[in-house]
Scaffold this motif. Structure first.
Motif, PDB file in Angstrom:
ATOM      1  N   ASP A 156       0.925  -1.219  -0.060  1.00 32.02           N
ATOM      2  CA  ASP A 156       0.035   0.161  -0.096  1.00 32.02           C
ATOM      3  C   ASP A 156       0.714   0.923   0.191  1.00 32.02           C
ATOM      4  OD1 ASP A 156      -2.683  -1.165  -0.079  1.00 32.02           O
ATOM      5  OD2 ASP A 156      -2.499  -1.675   1.914  1.00 32.02           O
ATOM      6  N   GLN A 169       2.264   1.718  -3.679  1.00 33.59           N
ATOM      7  CA  GLN A 169       1.208   2.157  -4.284  1.00 33.59           C
ATOM      8  C   GLN A 169       0.726   3.671  -4.297  1.00 33.59           C
ATOM      9  OE1 GLN A 169      -2.257  -0.214  -6.322  1.00 33.59           O
ATOM     10  NE2 GLN A 169      -3.198   0.451  -4.538  1.00 33.59           N
ATOM     11  N   ARG A 170       0.435   3.818  -2.926  1.00 27.44           N
ATOM     12  CA  ARG A 170       0.351   5.374  -2.508  1.00 27.44           C
ATOM     13  C   ARG A 170       1.547   6.222  -3.028  1.00 27.44           C
ATOM     14  NH1 ARG A 170      -0.732   3.988   2.236  1.00 27.44           N
ATOM     15  NH2 ARG A 170       1.487   4.847   3.325  1.00 27.44           N
ATOM     16  N   SER A 171       2.615   5.973  -2.990  1.00 29.80           N
ATOM     17  CA  SER A 171       3.701   6.807  -3.490  1.00 29.80           C
ATOM     18  C   SER A 171       3.608   7.051  -4.959  1.00 29.80           C
ATOM     19  CB  SER A 171       4.924   6.169  -2.978  1.00 29.80           C
ATOM     20  OG  SER A 171       5.169   6.005  -1.549  1.00 29.80           O
ATOM     21  N   LYS A 177       1.058   6.904  -6.797  1.00 33.14           N
ATOM     22  CA  LYS A 177      -0.106   7.700  -7.114  1.00 33.14           C
ATOM     23  C   LYS A 177       0.061   9.386  -6.613  1.00 33.14           C
ATOM     24  CE  LYS A 177      -4.485   5.160  -7.048  1.00 33.14           C
ATOM     25  NZ  LYS A 177      -5.784   5.030  -6.685  1.00 33.14           N
ATOM     26  N   ARG A 178       0.711   9.423  -5.587  1.00 29.22           N
ATOM     27  CA  ARG A 178       1.264  10.858  -5.262  1.00 29.22           C
ATOM     28  C   ARG A 178       2.178  11.434  -6.243  1.00 29.22           C
ATOM     29  NH1 ARG A 178       4.652  12.340   0.329  1.00 29.22           N
ATOM     30  NH2 ARG A 178       5.077  14.425  -0.144  1.00 29.22           N
ATOM     31  N   LYS A 204      -5.741  -1.090   0.246  1.00 28.77           N
ATOM     32  CA  LYS A 204      -6.289  -0.169  -0.606  1.00 28.77           C
ATOM     33  C   LYS A 204      -6.665  -0.719  -1.830  1.00 28.77           C
ATOM     34  CE  LYS A 204      -6.650   4.781  -0.895  1.00 28.77           C
ATOM     35  NZ  LYS A 204      -5.793   5.931  -0.594  1.00 28.77           N
ATOM     36  N   SER A 228      -7.654  -0.803  -5.588  1.00 26.92           N
ATOM     37  CA  SER A 228      -7.756   0.383  -6.363  1.00 26.92           C
ATOM     38  C   SER A 228      -8.815   0.245  -7.265  1.00 26.92           C
ATOM     39  CB  SER A 228      -6.472   0.753  -7.496  1.00 26.92           C
ATOM     40  OG  SER A 228      -6.004  -0.515  -8.106  1.00 26.92           O
ATOM     41  N   ASP A 281      -9.206   9.028   1.072  1.00 25.39           N
ATOM     42  CA  ASP A 281      -7.818   9.672   0.857  1.00 25.39           C
ATOM     43  C   ASP A 281      -7.568  10.397   2.233  1.00 25.39           C
ATOM     44  OD1 ASP A 281      -7.355   8.419  -1.479  1.00 25.39           O
ATOM     45  OD2 ASP A 281      -7.756   9.997  -2.612  1.00 25.39           O
ATOM     46  N   GLN A 320      -9.434   7.861   5.601  1.00 28.21           N
ATOM     47  CA  GLN A 320      -9.307   6.429   5.525  1.00 28.21           C
ATOM     48  C   GLN A 320     -10.471   5.871   5.934  1.00 28.21           C
ATOM     49  OE1 GLN A 320      -5.611   4.954   5.671  1.00 28.21           O
ATOM     50  NE2 GLN A 320      -5.959   7.137   4.210  1.00 28.21           N
TER      51      GLN A 320
END
Length: 684
Positions: A376, A379-381, A383-384, A506, A508, A533, A536
């Motif tokens: 997660d 993946q979050r990084s 997307k950022r 998370k 997607s 986002d 949470q």
């Protein structure tokens, strides 16, 4: 264009009438006028080879516009003639079933056609001819068994209208309302390259999927996997984005000798009414190969010519090696313009998965980097990074490089998965397990929900799937969501498991799912995922929860249950499952009512998770060397066989060092910039 007896002249005349155009039949209006004799007499006079040449030259010397032209059955065998035809018009292929053709020719008392050598059967020559039609077509009209002339005419008119109305097949973000999307036409080639929409949403087709009728599905039953894939993808990808010929080249390369099974994704009986679809015969022993042997080719084809592209991927295990294999297989200019960087959790994948990913370090355009965190975070990084215009602008200006993604948030990753769910149903029809129209259930071990979502899209196209069963491990976020309508990440730690590819909190593609079940309510989607986002957490309205539960079932299993299922199935049948397939088996046993067959998606080969499988089988003396582990397991399993390419990869690769990053966003950004410098700034 089509086989002799396909109905070209009859259909052409009616189409011409409907379009208000003259109709021209090559046999009657060109050849016989040129030769001043019947076509049959000419064939008898000069023989087959010379006939084809003179027929082709006659067509080359004829030009016309604003007409509907019915070609002869043998025109496509003459290259120059077909090049001439394609320069002046749109070539529509009437793809008629061979059995229908043979029956029609018999009624017409035709027992021999041009090019049919002595001793060759009519079926053989018809099959031989098809490669030439595939070479020249702009549009395929798949004619179902028993279609009437009027029905075929309607299909031709719709196909031509589709070709000329590219903007009708546009894509929208799950977070963009109709007024905003009306101002921009986003095509397939755009979404493949962009990956994630600019507003943070995921792309979906604005008008949904094409619906295929039962008679057309029946045409696919006896086809090979690549043939099925080609027909289905032609219906989903506009020919102005990817031409029929280019798509054919890509599909047959994607699903060829690189798969250990000629069937590509075979369906095998397991026990009772349960069937397993083996999705692990690709080069990296994972279901991800079904998408990622094709997606990089589509990506490279759709790239604008001015920039380099770096594809960023977060993986919980299987996607990593599959995307490295797929992009590493590009050649020529495509390879020099396209790089791929994979981030994976250092302690969240199996040893064999890690060895597979790091074995690609010698590939000039492909690299894997591990992170001391979980999927997660990776993946979050990513997307950022996509969301930071300062970063993406800097990379574009400084290095001429654009970021994209090959995760299942990319539409070109998800679309090919629709094919194997469809193919599983067709295999059951071909093998006599069901008749077309009878329902099946599909059980998918899922973390990111892409595999389950692709089954829903197959259902939308007309595959009679009753329920999609979503199977989770003890990270049961999807099970809880399907049960309660609440997606809650607050204070929820990710727990490592024996099935690491679904160790995801998370998911997607839940965003695409909510867009689907809400009837495209982009405002609701944006509201829910903004809440996820920032807070949470979100909860869907009660009415929407009812629709969710009509579409999918959700269940989970413990680690002990997973291992017990591996042992139980092996002792009963000799079949050895991997841990993810075992999760699906446990959940299918609990939730499927036995009223229809259930297809369990076997998403990985058991060898990828050898230590857990040894534990399940109660084998204590486990070799340290992964290759020896696989050899020992192969002795225990009567089926399926050990995976050819996985063994080869490990034997050649050995243990290699790889870069390990701390769980810091800035460190991942540095890796991205370093990869761009290494890939695109080398002095040649």
């Amino acid at each position: 264009m089509g086989l002799p007896g396909a109905g070209k002249t009859t259909v052409g005349r009616i189409v011409a009438h409907r379009l208000g155009m003259p109709a021209i039949d090559v046999d009657d209006d060109i050849l016989e006028l040129t030769w001043k004799m019947p076509v049959s007499a000419k064939l008898e006079a000069v023989g087959g080879e010379l006939f084809l040449e003179e027929e082709g030259q006659a067509l080359c010397n004829f030009s016309v516009s604003g007409c509907v032209v019915s070609l002869t059955g043998s025109n496509p065998l003459h290259t120059a003639a077909m090049q001439h035809v394609r320069e002046s018009g749109l070539v529509v292929y009437l793809d008629v079933d061979c059995d229908d053709i043979i029956q029609r020719l018999a009624r017409m008392k035709v027992n021999r056609i041009v090019g049919q050598e002595a001793g060759a059967s009519m079926r053989d020559i018809l099959s031989y001819r098809k490669q030439f039609y595939e070479k020249w077509l702009d549009l395929r009209v798949l004619c179902g068994k028993g279609d009437t002339v009027e029905e075929i005419v309607e299909k031709v008119l719709k196909a031509v209208e589709r070709y000329h109305n590219h903007n009708a097949e546009s894509y929208v973000s799950t977070r963009t309302d109709g007024l905003e999307s009306a101002n921009r036409n986003t095509h397939f080639s755009d979404v493949v390259v962009e990956g994630l929409a600019t507003d943070g949403g995921l792309y979906v087709p604005k008008s949904g999927f094409p619906i295929i009728g039962a008679r057309e599905w029946l045409r696919l039953v006896d086809m090979s996997y690549p043939e099925r894939a080609l027909v289905l993808l032609e219906k989903c990808i506009h020919p102005l984005d990817v031409s029929a010929l280019d798509l054919r080249t890509m599909v047959f390369k994607a699903y060829g000798a690189n798969f250990a099974s000629q069937a590509v994704a075979p369906v095998k009986h397991l026990i009772h009414n349960q069937y397993i679809q083996e999705l692990f015969h690709g080069p990296t022993a994972s279901f991800k190969d079904l998408a990622l042997q094709l997606m990089p080719q589509l990506f490279a084809h759709c790239l604008p010519v001015m920039c380099n592209y770096l594809v960023l991927v977060a993986t919980s295990g299987d996607t990593g090696s599959a995307v490295l294999s797929g992009f590493g297989g590009l050649g020529g200019v495509d390879k020099h313009r396209t790089g791929v960087l994979v981030f994976f959790p250092e302690d969240g994948v199996s040893e064999i998965q890690k060895l597979q990913m790091t074995s690609y370090s010698d590939e000039g355009n492909a690299r894997a980097v591990s992170v001391r965190s979980d999927f997660d975070f990776c993946q979050r990084s990513i997307k950022r990074m996509f969301g930071e215009s300062g970063l993406t602008g800097y990379l574009s200006v400084e290095y001429g490089t654009v970021l994209s993604t090959a995760n299942s948030i990319n539409w070109a990753r998800l679309l090919p998965q629709v094919v194997y769910h469809s193919s599983a149903y067709l295999d059951l029809c071909r093998d006599g397990v069901i008749k077309f129209g009878e329902p099946i259930d599909v059980c998918v071990p899922s973390g990111n929900f892409g595999n389950a979502m692709s089954a829903l899209y197959a259902k939308q196209m007309g595959v009679p799937i009753r329920k999609i069963i979503c199977a989770s491990n003890h990270n049961r976020i999807l099970t809880d969501f399907i049960s309660t309508g609440e997606y809650d990440l607050r204070g929820r730690p990710l727990m490592l498991s024996h099935s690491p590819a679904i160790d995801i909190l998370k998911s997607s593609n839940i965003e695409r799912f909510i867009h689907h079940v809400s009837g495209g309510d982009s405002r609701l989607v944006k509201e829910l995922f903004t809440s996820l986002d920032t807070q949470q957490h979100f909860k869907v309205p009660e009415a929407l929860l009812g629709r969710i539960q009509q579409e999918v079932l959700g269940g989970w299993c413990s680690e002990d249950d997973c291992l017990s299922a591996i042992k139980s199935v092996h002792s009963q049948t000799g079949y050895l499952m991997d841990t993810h397939t075992a999760v699906a088996k446990v959940v299918a046993d609990r939730l499927q009512d036995g009223a229809c067959p259930v297809v369990i998606c076997s998403t990985a080969h058991y060898g990828k998770f050898a230590p857990a499988v040894f534990q399940a089988l109660g084998i204590e003396s486990i070799p340290e060397d992964p290759i020896e582990q696989l050899r020992l397991l192969a002795l225990r399993a009567s089926k399926p066989e050990m995976h050819r390419d996985m063994m080869t990869c490990l034997e050649k690769g050995g243990r290699r060092g790889h870069t390990v990053c701390e769980a810091e966003y800035s460190g991942l950004v540095e890796e991205v910039e370093g990869m761009i410098q290494d890939s695109f700034l080398k002095v040649m």
